[in-house]
Scaffold this motif. Structure first.
Motif, PDB file in Angstrom:
ATOM      1  N   GLU A  43      -1.965  51.118  19.078  1.00  0.00           N
ATOM      2  CA  GLU A  43      -0.643  51.068  18.465  1.00  0.00           C
ATOM      3  C   GLU A  43       0.384  50.913  19.566  1.00  0.00           C
ATOM      4  OE1 GLU A  43       0.588  54.770  16.626  1.00  0.00           O
ATOM      5  OE2 GLU A  43      -0.933  55.806  17.785  1.00  0.00           O
ATOM      6  N   PRO A  45       4.275  51.333  19.901  1.00  0.00           N
ATOM      7  CA  PRO A  45       5.571  51.679  19.319  1.00  0.00           C
ATOM      8  C   PRO A  45       6.722  51.015  20.076  1.00  0.00           C
ATOM      9  CG  PRO A  45       4.682  53.535  20.545  1.00  0.00           C
ATOM     10  CD  PRO A  45       3.660  52.428  20.619  1.00  0.00           C
ATOM     11  N   TYR A  54       6.989  47.668  15.967  1.00  0.00           N
ATOM     12  CA  TYR A  54       5.776  48.477  16.004  1.00  0.00           C
ATOM     13  C   TYR A  54       4.595  47.557  15.735  1.00  0.00           C
ATOM     14  CZ  TYR A  54       3.347  52.953  15.693  1.00  0.00           C
ATOM     15  OH  TYR A  54       2.554  54.039  15.939  1.00  0.00           O
ATOM     16  N   GLU A  68       6.593  52.279  12.150  1.00  0.00           N
ATOM     17  CA  GLU A  68       5.184  52.551  11.903  1.00  0.00           C
ATOM     18  C   GLU A  68       4.802  52.320  10.440  1.00  0.00           C
ATOM     19  OE1 GLU A  68       2.055  56.159  12.778  1.00  0.00           O
ATOM     20  OE2 GLU A  68       4.055  56.675  12.043  1.00  0.00           O
TER      21      GLU A  68
END
Length: 86
Positions: A43, A45, A54, A68
Motif C-alpha cells: 500500500e 499512502p 492512495y 484508502e
C-alpha cells in the motif's frame, strides 16, 4: 523453494479473496484488504502535504484512489470484474 515462492500468494488467491468477501459490507472488505495487504501486498499512502493519492497492489492487481477507502473500493470493483464467477 525460493524466498519468492514462500511469500507469493497462490495463483488463485485473487479469485478466492473475491469469493470470500464478495457479500461483505464495504467496511468489512476494507478490513479484509488491510489484512491481506500485510501478508501479500503493498500500500502506498499519500505523502503528507501532497495531493491525496492512495495505491493498493494486491494479488497482482493495482488500484488507486484519493484515500484508502476509495482505493479499496476501486480495487474491489476491479477484482470482481476479473473474477465474476468467484
Amino acid at each position: 523453494m525460493s524466498i519468492m515462492d514462500s511469500i507469493a500468494p497462490p495463483p488463485d488467491a485473487l479469485a478466492a479473496f473475491v469469493a470470500e468477501w464478495r457479500g461483505a459490507s464495504p467496511e468489512v472488505r476494507l478490513v479484509a484488504i488491510r489484512g491481506a495487504l500485510r501478508r501479500h501486498g503493498i500500500e502506498i499512502p499519500a505523502l503528507p502535504g501532497r495531493v491525496a493519492f492512495y495505491e493498493i497492489q494486491l494479488f497482482g492487481l493495482v488500484a488507486t484512489g484519493r484515500d484508502e477507502a476509495e482505493a479499496a473500493r476501486n480495487w474491489t470493483e476491479a477484482a470482481t470484474r476479473l473474477c465474476p464467477f468467484a
